[in-house]
Design an enzyme around this catalytic site. Structure first.
Site, PDB file in Angstrom:
ATOM      1  N   CYS A  29       0.830  -1.207   0.000  1.00  0.00           N
ATOM      2  CA  CYS A  29       0.000   0.000   0.000  1.00  0.00           C
ATOM      3  C   CYS A  29       0.870   1.264   0.000  1.00  0.00           C
ATOM      4  O   CYS A  29       2.036   1.241   0.391  1.00  0.00           O
ATOM      5  CB  CYS A  29      -1.001  -0.018   1.158  1.00  0.00           C
ATOM      6  SG  CYS A  29      -0.505   0.839   2.643  1.00  0.00           S
ATOM      7  N   CYS A  58       2.608   2.220   3.237  1.00  0.00           N
ATOM      8  CA  CYS A  58       3.744   1.334   3.520  1.00  0.00           C
ATOM      9  C   CYS A  58       4.946   1.778   2.686  1.00  0.00           C
ATOM     10  O   CYS A  58       6.078   1.818   3.183  1.00  0.00           O
ATOM     11  CB  CYS A  58       3.388  -0.118   3.213  1.00  0.00           C
ATOM     12  SG  CYS A  58       2.367  -0.924   4.472  1.00  0.00           S
ATOM     13  N   ASP A  82       0.549  15.956   4.319  1.00  0.00           N
ATOM     14  CA  ASP A  82      -0.456  15.473   3.373  1.00  0.00           C
ATOM     15  C   ASP A  82      -0.229  16.126   2.007  1.00  0.00           C
ATOM     16  O   ASP A  82       0.062  17.320   1.912  1.00  0.00           O
ATOM     17  CB  ASP A  82      -1.867  15.802   3.883  1.00  0.00           C
ATOM     18  CG  ASP A  82      -2.944  15.015   3.174  1.00  0.00           C
ATOM     19  OD1 ASP A  82      -3.564  14.144   3.812  1.00  0.00           O
ATOM     20  OD2 ASP A  82      -3.167  15.266   1.963  1.00  0.00           O
ATOM     21  N   ASN A 111     -10.212   8.691   9.637  1.00  0.00           N
ATOM     22  CA  ASN A 111     -11.373   8.209   8.891  1.00  0.00           C
ATOM     23  C   ASN A 111     -11.307   6.689   8.823  1.00  0.00           C
ATOM     24  O   ASN A 111     -10.266   6.121   8.484  1.00  0.00           O
ATOM     25  CB  ASN A 111     -11.378   8.800   7.477  1.00  0.00           C
ATOM     26  CG  ASN A 111     -11.572  10.301   7.491  1.00  0.00           C
ATOM     27  OD1 ASN A 111     -12.385  10.815   8.251  1.00  0.00           O
ATOM     28  ND2 ASN A 111     -10.819  11.012   6.671  1.00  0.00           N
ATOM     29  N   HIS A 130      -4.589   2.217   5.168  1.00  0.00           N
ATOM     30  CA  HIS A 130      -3.486   2.044   6.117  1.00  0.00           C
ATOM     31  C   HIS A 130      -3.763   3.063   7.212  1.00  0.00           C
ATOM     32  O   HIS A 130      -3.865   4.273   6.917  1.00  0.00           O
ATOM     33  CB  HIS A 130      -2.144   2.289   5.407  1.00  0.00           C
ATOM     34  CG  HIS A 130      -0.912   2.156   6.265  1.00  0.00           C
ATOM     35  ND1 HIS A 130       0.164   1.362   5.906  1.00  0.00           N
ATOM     36  CD2 HIS A 130      -0.568   2.743   7.440  1.00  0.00           C
ATOM     37  CE1 HIS A 130       1.111   1.450   6.838  1.00  0.00           C
ATOM     38  NE2 HIS A 130       0.692   2.291   7.773  1.00  0.00           N
ATOM     39  N   HIS A 150      -4.126   5.870   9.641  1.00  0.00           N
ATOM     40  CA  HIS A 150      -3.437   7.158   9.698  1.00  0.00           C
ATOM     41  C   HIS A 150      -4.274   8.146  10.489  1.00  0.00           C
ATOM     42  O   HIS A 150      -5.502   8.079  10.502  1.00  0.00           O
ATOM     43  CB  HIS A 150      -3.132   7.707   8.301  1.00  0.00           C
ATOM     44  CG  HIS A 150      -4.324   7.787   7.398  1.00  0.00           C
ATOM     45  ND1 HIS A 150      -4.833   6.698   6.732  1.00  0.00           N
ATOM     46  CD2 HIS A 150      -5.117   8.834   7.052  1.00  0.00           C
ATOM     47  CE1 HIS A 150      -5.878   7.060   6.008  1.00  0.00           C
ATOM     48  NE2 HIS A 150      -6.085   8.355   6.196  1.00  0.00           N
ATOM     49  N   HIS A 158      -4.856  12.186  10.894  1.00  0.00           N
ATOM     50  CA  HIS A 158      -4.648  13.528  10.347  1.00  0.00           C
ATOM     51  C   HIS A 158      -4.442  14.490  11.519  1.00  0.00           C
ATOM     52  O   HIS A 158      -5.224  14.487  12.474  1.00  0.00           O
ATOM     53  CB  HIS A 158      -5.882  14.002   9.583  1.00  0.00           C
ATOM     54  CG  HIS A 158      -6.276  13.169   8.407  1.00  0.00           C
ATOM     55  ND1 HIS A 158      -6.031  13.548   7.106  1.00  0.00           N
ATOM     56  CD2 HIS A 158      -6.916  11.969   8.320  1.00  0.00           C
ATOM     57  CE1 HIS A 158      -6.513  12.638   6.275  1.00  0.00           C
ATOM     58  NE2 HIS A 158      -7.063  11.665   6.984  1.00  0.00           N
TER      59      HIS A 158
END
Ligand code: 5GP
Ligand code: ZN
Length: 111
Positions: free
Chosen positions: A2, A5, A28, A84, A95, A97, A99
């Site tokens: 992914c 990764c 981001d 999310n 994966h 995460h 924010h």
């Protein structure tokens, strides 16, 4: 493998802001606030739904790192942490995460 990764392994470039043995944090690519940082475990965990007693130590480590990452990014006036999870939340990268959003007065509503 992914995309996050790949970013954690640095086979895909990113603007890193923090790294240790287990965690990677980077800007981001499509920022939604003046400061928009993603914090990920280096190991692949698909989402909040995939956190278990066996892998949750890294989640604690992420939350120990977040205040330092936020302070380094100049977010002395506050910030928002969002993860999310799944289709209704529009999770686009599978994966785990978190924010970190800040650098302006954020909206009072979240959804
Ligand atoms: P999600 O919608 O899954 O909660 O958030 C995924 C985030 O990853 C989005 O804000 C998107 O802009 C960011 N993103 C997706 N691909 C990349 C990438 O290749 N590099 C970086 N730096 N961010 C990415
Ligand atoms: Zn992954």
């Amino acid at each position: 493998m992914c995309i996050f990764c790949e970013i954690a392994k640095k086979s895909v470039p990113s603007q890193a802001v923090f790294e240790n043995d287990t965690i990677f944090a980077f800007r981001d690519i499509n920022p939604q606030a003046p400061v928009h940082i993603l914090v990920i475990p280096k190991t692949h965990i698909a989402s909040v739904d995939a956190i278990t007693a066996e892998n949750s130590k890294v989640v604690a480590e992420i939350f120990e790192a977040i205040p330092k990452i936020a302070a380094n990014a100049g977010l002395a006036n506050g910030y928002r942490v969002i993860s999310n999870c799944g289709a209704d939340a529009c999770q686009s990268v599978k994966h785990l995460h978190f924010h970190i959003l800040g650098g302006k007065q954020l909206s009072e509503t979240m959804a």
